[in-house]
Structure formats: C-alpha cells, structure tokens
Design a protein around this motif. Structure first.
Motif, mmCIF file in Angstrom:
data_model
loop_
_atom_site.group_PDB
_atom_site.id
_atom_site.type_symbol
_atom_site.label_atom_id
_atom_site.label_comp_id
_atom_site.label_asym_id
_atom_site.label_seq_id
_atom_site.Cartn_x
_atom_site.Cartn_y
_atom_site.Cartn_z
ATOM 1 N N GLY A 460 59.118 33.112 56.984
ATOM 2 C CA GLY A 460 58.559 32.323 58.081
ATOM 3 C C GLY A 460 58.645 33.027 59.422
ATOM 4 O O GLY A 460 58.213 32.478 60.449
ATOM 5 N N LYS A 461 59.195 34.247 59.456
ATOM 6 C CA LYS A 461 59.293 34.997 60.706
ATOM 7 C C LYS A 461 57.900 35.316 61.233
ATOM 8 O O LYS A 461 57.013 35.719 60.467
ATOM 9 N N LYS A 462 57.706 35.147 62.548
ATOM 10 C CA LYS A 462 56.401 35.386 63.173
ATOM 11 C C LYS A 462 56.487 36.545 64.171
ATOM 12 O O LYS A 462 57.460 36.665 64.912
ATOM 13 N N VAL A 463 55.444 37.361 64.154
ATOM 14 C CA VAL A 463 55.279 38.413 65.161
ATOM 15 C C VAL A 463 53.943 38.157 65.844
ATOM 16 O O VAL A 463 52.909 38.070 65.176
ATOM 17 N N THR A 464 53.973 38.023 67.167
ATOM 18 C CA THR A 464 52.769 37.656 67.914
ATOM 19 C C THR A 464 52.495 38.678 69.005
ATOM 20 O O THR A 464 53.413 39.180 69.655
ATOM 21 N N LYS A 465 51.222 38.973 69.194
ATOM 22 C CA LYS A 465 50.806 39.865 70.275
ATOM 23 C C LYS A 465 49.498 39.350 70.860
ATOM 24 O O LYS A 465 48.607 38.931 70.136
ATOM 25 N N VAL A 466 49.412 39.358 72.181
ATOM 26 C CA VAL A 466 48.204 38.900 72.879
ATOM 27 C C VAL A 466 47.448 40.116 73.394
ATOM 28 O O VAL A 466 48.013 40.975 74.077
ATOM 29 N N PHE A 467 46.170 40.189 73.038
ATOM 30 C CA PHE A 467 45.308 41.261 73.518
ATOM 31 C C PHE A 467 44.345 40.661 74.541
ATOM 32 O O PHE A 467 43.523 39.811 74.197
ATOM 33 N N GLU A 468 44.499 41.110 75.794
ATOM 34 C CA GLU A 468 43.540 40.702 76.826
ATOM 35 C C GLU A 468 42.380 41.672 76.747
ATOM 36 O O GLU A 468 42.501 42.836 77.118
ATOM 37 N N GLN A 469 41.263 41.200 76.235
ATOM 38 C CA GLN A 469 40.148 42.122 76.066
ATOM 39 C C GLN A 469 39.483 42.466 77.385
ATOM 40 O O GLN A 469 38.682 43.390 77.460
#
Length: 560
Positions: A460-469
């Motif tokens: 259930g571990k989450k890795v998140t990254k936001v890409f500002e296009q």
C-alpha cells in the motif's frame, strides 16, 4: 489583464469591453500586428509592420515565422547578436502589452495567451517564458480552436450545437470538435499539426511558379520575391485569376494553378479532420456548423476541399483573423470573474496521450523494452484520473523506474519524456499476494498539472510526483488547490459503493433468470463492467442506465 492571440503571421490583443470582446488597435489604427522583428540600420529594434517592411528591403535584418520554432534550439542572427524564438516572441508580446497599456491607460501585467491545440509541452513552456521576458504573467494558456469556440459560444443561442473548428493559420493547423449549449462549451476532441499553415501554401506556390515559368528571383531578392507570391496568393482568394510580371512579361495565374501547386499540402488537411472526428465519435451529418479560424482558412482551395469533405458550407459569421483573439478576451474575463461571463462554462480535453514505458515479451524468453503503455488517452475530458496495473520483470526485482511519456507513438523513443519516478521495496517475499505489482495512476487537469501516483499493491506504499507541464503559471497554493480538486476523481469507478451494489444486484438477478432473459442481462452487465474498465464517466453512466433499466421491472414489486 488582456487576451492575446500570438500568431505565426499576425498577433492581436483583446479585452472584454462593455460585455463584448474587442481587439485593441495601435497608433496606426491596426489590430493585426505582424509577428515580425527586425533591426533598423541604426540598431533600433522594430516590431510589427515596421519590421515586416524592413525585411523586404533587408531580408537578413530580422526574422518572421519564429512561432514554428518555439520549443526548439533554433537561433537567428540579426542586429549584431543571436536570437531565440522565445526572445523574438517576447518582443511581439511586449509590443502587444504596450498597445494595451496605451489604449487602457493603465499598467498590464497578466494575460491569457492562445496556443495551437497540438503544441507540445516544450512549445507551451516556451510561450510562458516569452511572456515572462515581456513582463506578463500567463494566467492561462488557451488552445486556439477552443478560444474560437468561446467567441462563438459567447454569442450563441441556447440550442445545442455540435461544432467543428477548422483552424488553419500561418504556420499551424488544428481541428477541434465541441458542443455548445446554454453557455457551456465542451471540447470533445482535438487534432492537428504544429508545422502546417498558410506559409506552406506560399512556399508551394512560389516553387510552382519558378518551375512552370523557369524563373528564379535575383540573388539577395528572395524575401521580396516571397512577398510578391504572398500577395498573389491573397489576390487569388478574392478573385479567380491574376497576373504576375516575370521576364518583363505578364504571366497569368489562376485558382486552378494554386490548386495544382498546393495539392500535396491540402491533402494533409483531411487526415487531421478525420482523426478529430473519429476521436469525437462523430460523423459529418452530426455536425451543425463548421467555424473557420486563421487567415489561411479563407482560401478557396481550402474552403472548397473542406466543404467537399464534410458536405456542408463552413460558416463565415466570425472573422477568421480575429476570432481567436476575441475568444482569448472571453477567457480572460472568465479568469477575472467578470460578471458578463459568469454563466459561461468551458471544458477541455487532454491533447496528447500520457503513459509510461513498458517491456514486452515478443518471443518466449526474449524481452524488448521501449514500448509505450497509454494511461490517459488523448482527447480524454479533463480533469480526469486513470490507473493501470503493472508488474516487475522478475520476482527478484526490488526497484522500478517509472518513465513518464507524452505522445501517440507505439515506441517511447518517438514520444516526449516528461520525467520519472523511482519505486523501491518491490522484491517478492514468501506469502505475498501481489509480488512485484504496482498500480500507476495519472491525474490531469486543465492547468496542465499531471500527478503520477504509484502504489505498491502488496504494502500500500505510495510514491507521488507532480509534473507541472507549464511551470511558473501557478503558485504553490494554486497547485495544491488543483490537486485537492483531483482527489475525488482518484477512486476507481469499480470501487464506488453504487457500482459495486449494482453489480451485486445484477449477479443476484442472474441467478434467478434463465434462457434469453439471462443472456440479455449478461450482455448489459458485461457492457457495464467494460465501461468501468475504461474509467470514462460518460460511458459508465450510459451503461449503468441501460443495466438499471433492464433490471428495474424485476425489482419493482419486491424489496429490491
């Protein structure tokens, strides 16, 4: 705050004045500002009409058509230095800013700027960078066909209209399908080419004349020659034939000659139109109106080909040269919260497919990497959230690099890399239910924010990254707010209580039925389950309604 149409050939600035979008004019009374920059003999920088005239007499003193090179490493040399497409665009934007400030008698520091729908992220970011150099903060990048639809929808009545926006400008080509109803403008699909436009028609006609009449311009006179051909092309828009002086004699040129000279270019228009219609799931008979956008769209050779393809007369109610700028003014008013547009609603789509790199076993025991796995398909309505399940190559693999791409090609080498996420802690252990499996979820919104969330199924571990296009458009607070709005979309439709209950009810009814009725229920249920897999809201709603309608009579007279 202003609306700007930053065009390949001409650019305009517009605002909403007394509830109506209007373009602003310079001191010469012109609102179409040539997208040209040049250096005068004394080194003074010229922008617009003066720069265009300067290039005729001194072709190496400046540059035009630099919009086509946005997002590339191209450079131009004039005025004693090298210039990038971004810097040239910044000069045009600064001139538009100056015109607006002179007309409004107030400082201007923010803008909505239009871009071709098929501009990729580097091209869009280059536009934002140019605005920053010009002293403008970009509040929204708006697709040009969507802007045209806004200008149309702002004036439209309350009838449902399915529109095709055909946007052929000086250097870019876009086609957008949308619906307009009671102030709601909903984009269905977009398609296009970022290097196809009226400039190509001018070049093709010039080459044809040179071949046909065995003519070549004198050395150093190529710019002046091209300007003559451009004027010739425009004359053929207004009349069936004209003449040009070659070898000291008048040579006749007709629309049929232009048709012959540009046949290869016109042939590139139809596949783009068909692709947009196919993505929107529409036929020509379902289109209520065709809107022409961009100066090149008014050429008879283009107009007649489009009319033949769709079997209907394209609309000429709005000026193709100005409609995008007028739509930018409407969008600017929407961003500003202007009461004149408070009832107007705009929805848009993701113009390019987003996905990740995967590996395939094409032959048993032999794996090939570099394949593109789409997660959000092009022309998906935004905001949206989609997920897919992937596995590691071997149970021993403990790390996984998720490479994120944008594009339409089967191989990632032909698409555009956006970035990557590194996932650790995947190695299989005794008793694991999901060894090496991860869920990859993409969430995307109208501001170009892409959130990639990878969940290790076992832990259930989450890795998140936001890409500002398009970095720099939104503040950290605005990005956080946009991500909060995306949160409700992240629940898989199959996990929603109402959909799980619907499936359980159908399974219960299936056990009670037999024969043809059972087979009918199975068909509706499978269609609903297939819609859940697509995660498309409209498809799910339609399939749910069909299933509910079929089941309703069986539960009407009992406790359900």
């Amino acid at each position: 705050m202003i609306g700007i149409d930053l065009g390949t050939t001409n650019s305009l600035v517009a605002i909403l004045r007394d509830g109506q979008p209007v373009t602003l004019k310079n001191e010469l009374g012109e609102d179409l500002i040539p997208s040209v920059v040049a250096a005068a003999e004394d080194g003074t920088l010229l922008v617009g009409r003066a720069a265009k005239d300067r290039l005729v007499t001194a072709p190496d003193s400046g540059q035009a058509c630099f919009k086509r090179d946005m997002g590339t490493d191209t450079t131009y040399e004039f005025g004693g230095r090298k210039w990038s497409p971004v810097e040239c665009s910044a000069l045009v934007l600064r001139e538009l800013k100056r015109i607006a400030e002179a007309q409004l008698q107030a400082p201007v520091d923010a803008a909505v700027i239009t871009v071709p729908a098929y501009f990729h992220d580097l091209q869009r970011q280059a536009t934002v960078d140019a605005a920053a150099i010009a002293g403008l903060k970009v509040l929204r990048l708006l697709n040009e066909p969507t802007a045209a639809a806004l200008a149309y929808g702002y004036r439209a009545n309350d009838e449902l209209n399915t529109l095709l926006v055909f946007d052929l400008g000086g250097g870019t080509f876009d086609v957008t399908l949308l619906e307009s109803f009671e102030g709601v403008v909903e984009v269905k699909a977009s398609s296009g080419e970022s290097r196809l436009g009226g400039e190509d028609y001018t070049d093709a006609l010039a080459r044809w004349i040179e071949r046909e009449f065995k003519w070549s311009p004198p050395a150093g006179d190529a710019r002046r020659w091209r300007e003559r051909v451009e004027l010739l092309k425009r004359e053929l828009t207004r009349q069936a034939s004209t003449t040009i002086t070659l070898h000291g004699k008048e040579a006749p040129i007709t629309r049929d000659d232009l048709l012959t000279a540009t046949a290869d270019i016109t042939a590139r228009l139809r596949p783009v139109v068909r692709r947009a219609m196919r993505d929107a799931g529409l036929t020509p008979k379902q289109i209520d109106a065709v809107l022409l956008v961009g100066g090149a769209s008014r050429m008879p050779v283009v107009y007649e080909d489009l009319k033949d393809l769709l079997g209907m007369e394209p609309s000429r109610t709005l000026d193709p040269d100005r409609v995008v700028a007028l739509g930018a003014a409407v969008q600017q008013a929407l961003v500003a919260g202007d009461s004149a547009v408070k009832d107007l609603v705009l929805t848009d789509v993701c113009p390019h497919t987003l996905g990740i790199e995967t590996t395939k076993e094409l032959v048993r025991g032999h794996r090939e990497n570099g394949f593109f796995a789409p997660i959000i398909e092009r022309n998906t309505m935004v905001p949206c959230s989609r997920s897919e399940c992937f596995s590691t190559l071997t149970p021993e693999q403990d790390e996984l690099a998720v490479q994120v791409y944008q594009g339409e090609s089967r191989l990632v080498k032909d698409n555009r890399n956006i970035g990557k996420l590194l996932i650790q802690g995947l190695r299989a252990r005794p008793g694991q239910k999901h060894p090496g499996q991860v869920d990859v979820r993409f969430s995307y919104d109208m501001n170009g924010i892409l959130e990639v969330e990878v969940t290790i199924k076992e832990t259930g571990k989450k890795v998140t990254k936001v890409f500002e296009q398009r970095p720099g458009i939104l503040s950290a607070e605005q990005i956080a707010a946009a991500l909060r709005k995306l949160q409700p979309l992240k629940t898989n439709p199959a996990d929603l209580p109402e959909n799980r209950a619907r499936i359980e009810r159908a399974n219960r009814l299936y056990a009670d039925l037999s024969g043809e009725m059972r087979r009918s229920l199975e068909g509706f249920l499978e269609a609903f389950e297939a819609a859940l897999i697509t995660q498309e809201r409209e498809q799910i709603a339609a399939a749910a309604q069909d299933l509910d309608t079929f089941m309703a009579p069986f539960f009407r007279d009992n406790d359900g």
